[in-house]
Scaffold this motif. Structure first.
Motif, PDB file in Angstrom:
ATOM      1  N   ILE A  40       0.837  -1.203   0.000  1.00  0.00           N
ATOM      2  CA  ILE A  40       0.000   0.000   0.000  1.00  0.00           C
ATOM      3  C   ILE A  40       0.872   1.253   0.000  1.00  0.00           C
ATOM      4  CG2 ILE A  40      -1.639   1.338   1.390  1.00  0.00           C
ATOM      5  CD1 ILE A  40      -2.910  -1.349   2.185  1.00  0.00           C
ATOM      6  N   LEU A  41       1.952   1.232   0.765  1.00  0.00           N
ATOM      7  CA  LEU A  41       2.885   2.356   0.792  1.00  0.00           C
ATOM      8  C   LEU A  41       3.508   2.580  -0.591  1.00  0.00           C
ATOM      9  CD1 LEU A  41       4.493   4.449   2.533  1.00  0.00           C
ATOM     10  CD2 LEU A  41       6.234   2.663   2.726  1.00  0.00           C
ATOM     11  N   LEU A  42       3.936   1.513  -1.246  1.00  0.00           N
ATOM     12  CA  LEU A  42       4.526   1.625  -2.581  1.00  0.00           C
ATOM     13  C   LEU A  42       3.492   2.079  -3.610  1.00  0.00           C
ATOM     14  CD1 LEU A  42       6.897  -1.465  -2.691  1.00  0.00           C
ATOM     15  CD2 LEU A  42       7.518   0.946  -2.489  1.00  0.00           C
ATOM     16  N   LEU A  43       2.251   1.644  -3.462  1.00  0.00           N
ATOM     17  CA  LEU A  43       1.190   2.091  -4.355  1.00  0.00           C
ATOM     18  C   LEU A  43       0.954   3.602  -4.210  1.00  0.00           C
ATOM     19  CD1 LEU A  43      -1.081   1.528  -6.381  1.00  0.00           C
ATOM     20  CD2 LEU A  43      -2.558   1.055  -4.425  1.00  0.00           C
ATOM     21  N   GLY A  44       0.927   4.083  -2.972  1.00  0.00           N
ATOM     22  CA  GLY A  44       0.774   5.522  -2.737  1.00  0.00           C
ATOM     23  C   GLY A  44       1.920   6.315  -3.330  1.00  0.00           C
ATOM     24  N   LEU A  45       3.139   5.817  -3.159  1.00  0.00           N
ATOM     25  CA  LEU A  45       4.321   6.469  -3.730  1.00  0.00           C
ATOM     26  C   LEU A  45       4.247   6.474  -5.265  1.00  0.00           C
ATOM     27  CD1 LEU A  45       7.109   7.744  -3.200  1.00  0.00           C
ATOM     28  CD2 LEU A  45       8.053   5.434  -3.322  1.00  0.00           C
ATOM     29  N   ALA A  46       3.817   5.370  -5.837  1.00  0.00           N
ATOM     30  CA  ALA A  46       3.708   5.274  -7.293  1.00  0.00           C
ATOM     31  C   ALA A  46       2.653   6.233  -7.832  1.00  0.00           C
ATOM     32  CB  ALA A  46       3.387   3.837  -7.701  1.00  0.00           C
ATOM     33  N   LEU A  47       1.529   6.368  -7.128  1.00  0.00           N
ATOM     34  CA  LEU A  47       0.492   7.314  -7.552  1.00  0.00           C
ATOM     35  C   LEU A  47       0.978   8.756  -7.468  1.00  0.00           C
ATOM     36  CD1 LEU A  47      -2.710   5.721  -5.995  1.00  0.00           C
ATOM     37  CD2 LEU A  47      -2.155   5.943  -8.432  1.00  0.00           C
ATOM     38  N   LEU A  48       1.759   9.062  -6.435  1.00  0.00           N
ATOM     39  CA  LEU A  48       2.335  10.393  -6.310  1.00  0.00           C
ATOM     40  C   LEU A  48       3.300  10.688  -7.458  1.00  0.00           C
ATOM     41  CD1 LEU A  48       2.651  12.940  -4.493  1.00  0.00           C
ATOM     42  CD2 LEU A  48       4.612  11.773  -3.479  1.00  0.00           C
ATOM     43  N   ILE A  49       4.150   9.725  -7.790  1.00  0.00           N
ATOM     44  CA  ILE A  49       5.087   9.887  -8.903  1.00  0.00           C
ATOM     45  C   ILE A  49       4.337  10.033 -10.223  1.00  0.00           C
ATOM     46  CG2 ILE A  49       6.873   8.694 -10.244  1.00  0.00           C
ATOM     47  CD1 ILE A  49       7.888   7.572  -7.557  1.00  0.00           C
ATOM     48  N   LEU A  50       3.275   9.258 -10.405  1.00  0.00           N
ATOM     49  CA  LEU A  50       2.467   9.360 -11.622  1.00  0.00           C
ATOM     50  C   LEU A  50       1.847  10.748 -11.746  1.00  0.00           C
ATOM     51  CD1 LEU A  50       1.268   7.871 -14.083  1.00  0.00           C
ATOM     52  CD2 LEU A  50      -0.647   7.237 -12.626  1.00  0.00           C
ATOM     53  N   LYS A  51       1.377  11.282 -10.633  1.00  0.00           N
ATOM     54  CA  LYS A  51       0.794  12.628 -10.649  1.00  0.00           C
ATOM     55  C   LYS A  51       1.846  13.674 -11.010  1.00  0.00           C
ATOM     56  CE  LYS A  51      -1.970  15.818  -8.042  1.00  0.00           C
ATOM     57  NZ  LYS A  51      -2.924  16.002  -6.994  1.00  0.00           N
ATOM     58  N   LEU A  52       3.055  13.523 -10.483  1.00  0.00           N
ATOM     59  CA  LEU A  52       4.131  14.460 -10.809  1.00  0.00           C
ATOM     60  C   LEU A  52       4.505  14.384 -12.281  1.00  0.00           C
ATOM     61  CD1 LEU A  52       6.461  14.117  -7.692  1.00  0.00           C
ATOM     62  CD2 LEU A  52       4.962  16.026  -8.291  1.00  0.00           C
ATOM     63  N   PHE A  53       4.550  13.180 -12.851  1.00  0.00           N
ATOM     64  CA  PHE A  53       4.876  13.029 -14.261  1.00  0.00           C
ATOM     65  C   PHE A  53       3.779  13.601 -15.151  1.00  0.00           C
ATOM     66  CE2 PHE A  53       8.119   9.751 -13.218  1.00  0.00           C
ATOM     67  CZ  PHE A  53       9.161  10.326 -13.942  1.00  0.00           C
ATOM     68  N   ARG A  54       2.536  13.534 -14.718  1.00  0.00           N
ATOM     69  CA  ARG A  54       1.437  14.068 -15.518  1.00  0.00           C
ATOM     70  C   ARG A  54       1.461  15.592 -15.554  1.00  0.00           C
ATOM     71  NH1 ARG A  54      -0.873  11.130 -19.052  1.00  0.00           N
ATOM     72  NH2 ARG A  54      -2.731  12.384 -18.914  1.00  0.00           N
ATOM     73  N   LYS A  55       2.155  16.221 -14.594  1.00  0.00           N
ATOM     74  CA  LYS A  55       2.225  17.679 -14.550  1.00  0.00           C
ATOM     75  C   LYS A  55       3.321  18.240 -15.447  1.00  0.00           C
ATOM     76  CE  LYS A  55       0.122  18.565 -10.185  1.00  0.00           C
ATOM     77  NZ  LYS A  55      -0.265  19.741  -9.502  1.00  0.00           N
ATOM     78  N   GLN A  56       4.130  17.389 -16.066  1.00  0.00           N
ATOM     79  CA  GLN A  56       5.164  17.872 -16.966  1.00  0.00           C
ATOM     80  C   GLN A  56       4.522  18.582 -18.142  1.00  0.00           C
ATOM     81  OE1 GLN A  56       7.458  14.448 -18.067  1.00  0.00           O
ATOM     82  NE2 GLN A  56       8.807  14.642 -16.320  1.00  0.00           N
ATOM     83  N   SER A  57       5.257  19.525 -18.704  1.00  0.00           N
ATOM     84  CA  SER A  57       4.703  20.262 -19.836  1.00  0.00           C
ATOM     85  C   SER A  57       4.480  19.324 -21.022  1.00  0.00           C
ATOM     86  CB  SER A  57       5.640  21.397 -20.230  1.00  0.00           C
ATOM     87  OG  SER A  57       6.864  20.883 -20.686  1.00  0.00           O
ATOM     88  N   THR A  58       3.378  19.536 -21.692  1.00  0.00           N
ATOM     89  CA  THR A  58       3.019  18.682 -22.819  1.00  0.00           C
ATOM     90  C   THR A  58       3.044  19.488 -24.105  1.00  0.00           C
ATOM     91  OG1 THR A  58       0.694  19.144 -22.450  1.00  0.00           O
ATOM     92  CG2 THR A  58       1.577  17.154 -21.436  1.00  0.00           C
ATOM     93  N   VAL A  59       3.367  18.816 -25.183  1.00  0.00           N
ATOM     94  CA  VAL A  59       3.394  19.452 -26.495  1.00  0.00           C
ATOM     95  C   VAL A  59       1.955  19.545 -27.000  1.00  0.00           C
ATOM     96  CG1 VAL A  59       4.211  19.214 -28.870  1.00  0.00           C
ATOM     97  CG2 VAL A  59       5.707  18.591 -26.975  1.00  0.00           C
ATOM     98  N   ILE A  60       1.550  20.741 -27.420  1.00  0.00           N
ATOM     99  CA  ILE A  60       0.190  20.917 -27.930  1.00  0.00           C
ATOM    100  C   ILE A  60       0.164  21.122 -29.440  1.00  0.00           C
ATOM    101  CG2 ILE A  60      -0.772  21.769 -25.774  1.00  0.00           C
ATOM    102  CD1 ILE A  60      -0.550  24.610 -26.951  1.00  0.00           C
ATOM    103  N   CYS A  61       1.313  21.452 -30.029  1.00  0.00           N
ATOM    104  CA  CYS A  61       1.350  21.668 -31.470  1.00  0.00           C
ATOM    105  C   CYS A  61       2.707  21.246 -32.022  1.00  0.00           C
ATOM    106  CB  CYS A  61       1.080  23.132 -31.786  1.00  0.00           C
ATOM    107  SG  CYS A  61       0.925  23.443 -33.548  1.00  0.00           S
ATOM    108  N   LEU A  62       2.656  20.517 -33.114  1.00  0.00           N
ATOM    109  CA  LEU A  62       3.852  20.030 -33.802  1.00  0.00           C
ATOM    110  C   LEU A  62       3.696  20.424 -35.260  1.00  0.00           C
ATOM    111  CD1 LEU A  62       6.368  18.094 -33.668  1.00  0.00           C
ATOM    112  CD2 LEU A  62       4.779  16.259 -34.193  1.00  0.00           C
ATOM    113  N   GLU A  63       4.685  21.145 -35.795  1.00  0.00           N
ATOM    114  CA  GLU A  63       4.554  21.659 -37.150  1.00  0.00           C
ATOM    115  C   GLU A  63       5.859  21.467 -37.909  1.00  0.00           C
ATOM    116  OE1 GLU A  63       3.403  25.916 -39.163  1.00  0.00           O
ATOM    117  OE2 GLU A  63       2.707  25.463 -37.152  1.00  0.00           O
ATOM    118  N   GLN A  64       5.743  20.960 -39.133  1.00  0.00           N
ATOM    119  CA  GLN A  64       6.921  20.729 -39.963  1.00  0.00           C
ATOM    120  C   GLN A  64       7.297  22.025 -40.662  1.00  0.00           C
ATOM    121  OE1 GLN A  64       6.495  17.954 -43.198  1.00  0.00           O
ATOM    122  NE2 GLN A  64       8.693  17.597 -43.280  1.00  0.00           N
TER     123      GLN A  64
END
Length: 129
Positions: A40-64
């Motif tokens: 349960i402790l590792l699951l909580g830690l993994a969910l926290l890490i997943l939330k932090l990774f989801r907050k990374q900046s995301t690409v919204i437009c890609l143009e050649q």
């Protein structure tokens, strides 16, 4: 710009589902190996890490811009970054774009981030690359 040169990326639900499914599988496997409280402790830690990774900046437009030159616009930044594409790999469910500059992280585009027509265009681009 043509729709084959400009790709507007939406947030991916498939990526989120894949991450949760992977986390669930790892948790189930760990539950057989560890005691329940540590699991349960590792699951909580993994969910926290997943939330932090989801907050990374995301690409919204890609143009050649040119054959290998592309521009990337990120959600939290007004500056448009120019990158040189090294390789485009198609893995059916997602496409990986690698860049010449090693400091630039690979870009993963999931199938639900683009319209069907743009997804087919990106797959064709990956085959030609």
């Amino acid at each position: 710009m043509s729709m084959h040169q400009r790709y507007a990326l939406k947030p991916s639900r498939v990526a989120l589902g894949f991450q949760f499914f992977s986390l669930l599988c790892i948790t189930i496997l760990l539950s057989f190996l560890l005691n329940i409280w540590l699991c349960i402790l590792l699951l909580g830690l993994a969910l926290l890490i997943l939330k932090l990774f989801r907050k990374q900046s995301t690409v919204i437009c890609l143009e050649q811009l040119d054959h290998d030159m592309w521009s990337l616009q990120q959600a939290d930044c007004r500056v448009i970054q120019q990158v040189k594409v090294k390789k485009i790999l198609n893995h059916s469910l997602y496409i990986v774009i690698t860049f010449q500059n090693k400091e630039d992280p690979n870009l993963i585009i999931w199938c639900d981030q683009l319209s069907k027509q743009q997804w087919k265009s990106m797959q064709t681009r990956a085959r030609l690359n």
